[in-house]
Design an enzyme around this catalytic site. Sequence first.
Site, short mmCIF file in Angstrom:
data_model
loop_
_atom_site.label_atom_id
_atom_site.label_comp_id
_atom_site.label_asym_id
_atom_site.label_seq_id
_atom_site.Cartn_x
_atom_site.Cartn_y
_atom_site.Cartn_z
CE LYS A 1 -12.06 -10.04 46.24
NZ LYS A 1 -11.31 -9.52 45.09
CG ASN A 2 -13.76 -6.59 44.72
OD1 ASN A 2 -12.72 -7.13 45.12
ND2 ASN A 2 -14.52 -7.11 43.79
CB CYS B 1 -5.99 -13.63 36.48
SG CYS B 1 -7.44 -12.70 36.13
NE ARG C 1 -8.91 -8.53 35.44
CZ ARG C 1 -9.10 -8.94 36.69
NH1 ARG C 1 -8.85 -10.18 37.02
NH2 ARG C 1 -9.54 -8.10 37.62
CG ASP D 1 -16.95 -9.64 40.57
OD1 ASP D 1 -16.60 -8.63 41.23
OD2 ASP D 1 -16.35 -10.02 39.55
NE ARG E 1 -6.92 -13.73 45.05
CZ ARG E 1 -6.91 -13.24 43.82
NH1 ARG E 1 -6.76 -14.05 42.78
NH2 ARG E 1 -7.03 -11.95 43.60
C1 EPZ Z 1 -12.67 -5.02 39.57
O1 EPZ Z 1 -11.59 -5.45 38.78
C2 EPZ Z 1 -12.93 -6.12 40.59
N1 EPZ Z 1 -11.73 -6.32 41.41
C3 EPZ Z 1 -13.28 -7.42 39.88
O2 EPZ Z 1 -13.62 -8.38 40.89
C4 EPZ Z 1 -14.52 -7.19 39.02
O3 EPZ Z 1 -14.82 -8.36 38.30
C5 EPZ Z 1 -14.24 -6.04 38.04
O4 EPZ Z 1 -13.86 -4.85 38.77
C6 EPZ Z 1 -15.48 -5.69 37.20
O5 EPZ Z 1 -16.54 -5.35 38.06
C7 EPZ Z 1 -11.47 -5.47 42.42
O6 EPZ Z 1 -12.20 -4.52 42.64
C8 EPZ Z 1 -10.27 -5.78 43.26
P1 EPZ Z 1 -12.20 -3.47 35.42
P2 EPZ Z 1 -10.90 -4.41 37.73
O7 EPZ Z 1 -11.03 -2.61 35.23
O8 EPZ Z 1 -11.06 -3.01 38.20
C9 EPZ Z 1 -11.29 -3.91 30.84
C10 EPZ Z 1 -13.53 -10.42 42.04
O9 EPZ Z 1 -13.96 -11.51 41.69
N2 EPZ Z 1 -10.18 -3.00 31.11
O10 EPZ Z 1 -13.49 -2.85 35.87
O11 EPZ Z 1 -9.54 -4.91 37.45
C11 EPZ Z 1 -11.10 -5.27 31.50
O12 EPZ Z 1 -10.33 -6.13 30.68
C12 EPZ Z 1 -12.79 -9.55 41.05
O13 EPZ Z 1 -13.69 -9.91 43.18
C13 EPZ Z 1 -9.51 -2.42 30.02
O14 EPZ Z 1 -9.84 -2.68 28.86
O15 EPZ Z 1 -11.82 -4.63 36.46
C14 EPZ Z 1 -12.53 -5.75 31.64
O16 EPZ Z 1 -12.97 -6.30 30.42
C15 EPZ Z 1 -12.51 -10.27 39.74
N3 EPZ Z 1 -8.48 -1.56 30.26
C16 EPZ Z 1 -13.32 -4.46 31.91
O17 EPZ Z 1 -12.47 -3.39 31.46
C17 EPZ Z 1 -8.10 -1.24 31.54
O18 EPZ Z 1 -7.16 -0.42 31.69
C18 EPZ Z 1 -13.65 -4.23 33.37
O19 EPZ Z 1 -12.45 -4.33 34.09
C19 EPZ Z 1 -8.78 -1.83 32.63
C20 EPZ Z 1 -9.82 -2.70 32.39
#
Ligand code: EPZ
Length: 421
Positions: free
Chosen positions: A22-23, A116, A121, A308, A400
């Site tokens: 998915k990711n 969420c 996020r 995850d 999902r």
């Molecule tokens: C991806 O989300 C995945 N989703 C998430 O999987 C996964 O948990 C996450 O990466 C971490 O591995 C998809 O790929 C669709 P991040 P993403 O940006 O990219 C902070 C699932 O269960 N952050 O890597 O949105 C954020 O708050 C889902 O399949 C900022 O501070 O996550 C978090 O603490 C849930 N500023 C950390 O970084 C930003 O601009 C990692 O988030 C963006 C993120």
Amino acid sequence: MDKLIIEGGRPLKGEVKISGSKNATLPVLAATLLTDETCVLRNVPKLLDTNTMVRLLKALGKDVDWDKDKLIIMSNGKPSPVADYKLVSTMRGSICVLGPLLTKLGEAKVSLPGGCVIGVRPVDLHVKGVEALGAKVEVEAGYIIAKARRLKGARVYLGGASGPSVLGTANIMMAAALAEGETIIECAACEPEVEELANFLNEMGARIRGQGSPRIIIHGVKKLHGADYRMSADRIEAGTFILLSAMAKNSNIVVRDCDYHQLTALDDVLKKVGATVVSQKDVVRVKAPKVLKPVSVTTYPYPGFPTDIQAQYMALMSLADGVSVVRDTVFPDRFMHIAELNRMGARIRREGGSAIVEGVGELCGAPVVASDLRASAALVMAGLVARGKTEIRRVYHLDRGYENIDHKLVMLGASIKREKE
Ligand code: EPZ
């Protein structure tokens, strides 16, 4: 809305084939916006989230059709830069159309994804990245509005307070693919899904190297062409079934079509827990130990223990012979599953960004509510090993990210039925 009814305690035996990732699929789908030519994607999982991304692509000027298990993406000649709130708010992953729209059309208007249950996020790193490439960005009425005649390559540091950003890295990599000159992303996310996106972009004619490491270098090109690409297996679904194998006593599950090298952090922990793991090529067998040793875990960006599978691991530790601590440094609030696991007899308490898990002898079935994708998976695992009946409401969260999960579990001998709520 659907609910799942599970009669726990049945031994689980047989083979489960892991679906496409998915990711990895979501950003790869977004990357098709970078070309007007046809793309063919294989092994795409049929999920609510991939359906949402397909609907978004159609709103952005693509015709998308299933041809058996292939997804054919073509341009309908009417590209639009607007990703509206209705679709983006249902799935955070939609934010990864920002980079492709901006670099292909010179503008992008993408709804802020909103928070969420697993956390706020934010998208500050996404905005920082496109601004570094020369975009003018405003945030207005819940939308990110970005404009740039042609993006210019730059060196950009994409590390945030919680480390790298997976989709932030994806967005900037895609934006840089058609930018003028060279872009260097420092503190890039190293997740296999980011690596897979880079491989797909290179199939389209992009010039990217360093993917899978914290430094990714992209030489912009003028145009990208279509590609025919097979998605690899879902690392997190594989991890979920592997944890289930360690949890379900008298079971013998063969997890097929997974790349276990992507789960070395999980493998390390499972051995400490006392499970026996045998992996050959794309097949993994795990034997649950008689007694589960309590092993504390902290999640980190890849190659650390994945956030995850934190909820699924907590379900396993709720049956361990002692106390363990589960800490999530990526999403410190990702603990909605604690209350529901406790309804099933687990003894878990939260202390800030950590959960203290006191193992119990057994879990008992109870009515519970799913709150997010991976918490739902943890509840299903708990229900499968609990004594008695578990009813899980709002399983659209599960749908999902897990393709045909009830069917896959029934094939393993589980007693699991889906009913309308
Ligand atoms: C991806 O989300 C995945 N989703 C998430 O999987 C996964 O948990 C996450 O990466 C971490 O591995 C998809 O790929 C669709 P991040 P993403 O940006 O990219 C902070 C699932 O269960 N952050 O890597 O949105 C954020 O708050 C889902 O399949 C900022 O501070 O996550 C978090 O603490 C849930 N500023 C950390 O970084 C930003 O601009 C990692 O988030 C963006 C993120």
